[in-house]
Design a protein around this motif. Sequence first.
Motif, short mmCIF file in Angstrom:
data_model
loop_
_atom_site.label_atom_id
_atom_site.label_comp_id
_atom_site.label_asym_id
_atom_site.label_seq_id
_atom_site.Cartn_x
_atom_site.Cartn_y
_atom_site.Cartn_z
N ASP A 85 0.92 -1.17 -0.13
CA ASP A 85 -0.26 -0.09 0.06
C ASP A 85 0.72 1.14 -0.12
OD1 ASP A 85 -2.43 -1.42 0.12
OD2 ASP A 85 -2.72 -1.18 1.99
N HIS A 86 0.40 2.23 -0.69
CA HIS A 86 0.84 3.64 -0.34
C HIS A 86 0.92 4.18 1.06
CE1 HIS A 86 1.19 4.02 -4.90
NE2 HIS A 86 -0.24 3.38 -4.75
N VAL A 87 1.81 4.82 1.30
CA VAL A 87 1.46 5.54 2.68
C VAL A 87 1.62 6.98 2.50
CG1 VAL A 87 2.73 5.68 4.99
CG2 VAL A 87 2.70 3.46 3.89
N LEU A 88 0.83 7.77 3.24
CA LEU A 88 0.76 9.31 3.06
C LEU A 88 1.03 9.64 4.69
CD1 LEU A 88 0.62 12.00 1.25
CD2 LEU A 88 -1.98 11.61 1.55
N MET A 89 2.06 10.59 4.74
CA MET A 89 2.29 11.17 5.81
C MET A 89 2.25 12.77 5.66
SD MET A 89 4.98 9.13 8.10
CE MET A 89 6.22 9.09 6.55
N ALA A 90 1.62 13.51 6.44
CA ALA A 90 1.46 14.92 6.33
C ALA A 90 0.99 15.67 7.61
CB ALA A 90 0.36 15.46 5.23
N PHE A 91 1.63 16.91 7.75
CA PHE A 91 0.91 17.84 8.74
C PHE A 91 -0.30 18.44 8.44
CE2 PHE A 91 5.42 17.10 9.82
CZ PHE A 91 5.44 17.17 11.46
N THR A 92 -1.36 18.61 9.07
CA THR A 92 -2.61 18.84 8.76
C THR A 92 -2.85 20.18 9.24
OG1 THR A 92 -3.66 17.79 10.59
CG2 THR A 92 -3.22 16.30 8.49
N SER A 93 -2.09 20.87 9.79
CA SER A 93 -2.40 22.29 10.31
C SER A 93 -0.62 23.15 10.30
CB SER A 93 -2.61 22.35 11.67
OG SER A 93 -1.67 21.95 12.59
N CYS A 94 -0.96 24.22 10.02
CA CYS A 94 0.45 24.98 9.92
C CYS A 94 0.05 26.51 10.53
CB CYS A 94 1.00 25.12 8.49
SG CYS A 94 2.82 25.89 8.18
N ASN A 95 0.13 26.71 11.80
CA ASN A 95 -0.30 28.01 12.55
C ASN A 95 1.08 28.75 13.10
OD1 ASN A 95 -3.26 28.00 12.34
ND2 ASN A 95 -3.29 26.18 13.71
N ARG A 96 1.82 27.84 13.40
CA ARG A 96 3.18 28.17 14.01
C ARG A 96 4.26 27.59 13.54
NH1 ARG A 96 4.39 28.79 20.08
NH2 ARG A 96 5.49 30.97 20.04
N PHE A 97 4.32 26.26 13.25
CA PHE A 97 5.72 25.71 12.85
C PHE A 97 5.63 25.01 11.54
CE2 PHE A 97 5.05 25.29 17.56
CZ PHE A 97 6.25 26.40 17.95
N VAL A 98 6.76 24.89 10.89
CA VAL A 98 6.90 24.08 9.51
C VAL A 98 7.39 22.90 10.11
CG1 VAL A 98 8.30 23.98 7.59
CG2 VAL A 98 7.57 26.41 8.41
N GLY A 99 6.72 21.80 9.26
CA GLY A 99 7.07 20.47 9.57
C GLY A 99 8.10 19.83 8.42
N GLU A 100 8.86 18.95 8.77
CA GLU A 100 10.06 18.36 7.82
C GLU A 100 9.90 17.17 7.95
OE1 GLU A 100 13.68 20.27 8.53
OE2 GLU A 100 13.05 22.40 8.43
N PHE A 101 10.19 16.25 6.83
CA PHE A 101 10.45 14.93 6.65
C PHE A 101 12.13 14.88 6.25
CE2 PHE A 101 6.09 15.24 6.09
CZ PHE A 101 5.65 14.29 7.11
#
Length: 589
Positions: free
Chosen positions: A127-143
């Motif tokens: 299966d495909h796996v999708l990972m994501a941040f679902t908000s961005c009010n204050r901080f930036v997410g990184e992989f």
Amino acid sequence: MLIESVIKSGSSIIRLLDGTIASESEARMEKEWQGGRLQAKVINTSNKPLKIQEAVLFAGELPLKPETPFYGEGFMMLCQYEGTLASPQLIGAYGTDWDFFRLPKTKYNENLWTVYNLIQLSPQQQDHVLMAFTSCNRFVGEFRFKDSYMEIVMDTEGMTLEPGQSWELESFLITRGSNPHQLYDHLVESIQENHPRMEYHEIPSGWCSYYCLRPMTAQGLYENARGIAERIPELKRIQIDGGYEAHNGDWLIPRPSLGADMKTICDGIRAEGVEAAGYISPFIISTESNLFKEHPDWLVHDEQGNPINEIGRKREWYMLDGTHPEAQNYLRHISRVMHDEWGIRYFKLDFLAYGCLPGGVRYDSNATRVEAFRLGIKAIVDEVGSDSFVLGCNAPFWPILGLIHGNRVTNDIFRDWKHVSDNARELFYRNWQHDTLWFNDPDVIVLESLDLSSRKNGEIVVKKSTLTEPEFEFHKAFIAASGGMILSGDLLYQLPDKNIQVLQKLIADTGKAARFDDTTFTVGRIQHEDRQMLCLFNWDDEEKELNVPLEGTHRVTDYWSDEDLGEYSGELQVRMDSHGGRVLVCTPV
């Protein structure tokens, strides 16, 4: 072991600005999982302030081979990433986020590849796996990753967390399944819970000055407004792009060679029965501008109070500070004049990434770069957004969630194969965002060969049109596949009738984005109630025949010419020119 199980059971790390790891007695991270959703917080458990560089939600080996294909988002519009975990590649013409904007590297990420806020993993026969941040009010997410090793990180920018205080981190989602389209549908639902979409009653269409009117003049704008009124009123508006202003930052002062002030020009466009649409780049400030000379304190500065432009390729641009109250008032004032005096009801906001870059000192030292950016955008949107369309361009994608009606999702177009093919690939990876997060803007459609001249280092540079007929067809097909905004980039009063008809067809059918059979982006499908549109693409340098699966028997017609191509059952064979594109309509029999 499943990837999500490894991530849920993985360890967390809190890294401090001084390069050390916070101990249990200094800080801890609390994580609450509900299915595939994570809400986390960082708590300062010590009796002293802590400068926290980043909060690592997960760090460790994943049960994946290094050859696992992936797709990852960039921090800004101009960057996207694909390839494998062992061999990542850039999609885009401007270099990586850290090359183009010189995002700083630290000892934590200097040896890892970084994508931002979203990553899709596609292991073979799984299966495909999708990972994501679902908000961005204050901080930036990184992989961050290398081979099978991955870190999921919140960049907390070295901000200070006081004793006993806590930070809510951005929401996170991991989901898996055989159909990637369904995974993105799930992601959209989660994002909209945190950032409700700004609604607008139509997908705007229009004409853009940037790709055909060089230099921009009042007379040229009037001529194209008449072209809309007389030949294709469906376009509705003239988008007066960058170049009308005296300098970046002085948006209310027209360039002398324009031939008239902006209020007069907007009134003249409306006199032709066409709407005038406006443009500003709110965060970039030129050293030649009055704003730079009179209000340097409104800019992001260094520790000594001097404006800085250390980050970004355009070294002559400085950055407006979105946290400064007077800078916010200035943005409100510009927007109010354009709205109330010029009559603008469509605002294109360009070069937005410059409002969300790290580094420097801001008026509000407790605000992150995401907060600074959102404050600046909100100053504009709160002023005009109730009755105006707001389009983002060159934006940091996650920080702008919920703040705009439309968003550019590709690089600028030019009349050559590299730009057409590159933009199509950029667009198709982002088709899921259309009519879910915002209306996608695939940049303008160009239907005529036209050489463009510009001045560079005091010399006139001519960029020649090199598109072949099949490549124009490819370009038409990828605009159709976008389902998004239709903006013409040709001189309307010179455009042949056949291409006026192309624009009319696109405007009438816009709305739905194609879903592709796979990431070769060869076969895209737009499902309507009574028919299916096929958007077909040959990326190769040689002709080829496509065999397109069909469910049942269909009457097939050419979308552009309405030519009847016959009945097909189970499969459709289509001969494709090199670099060619086709749009076919399949009606069930």
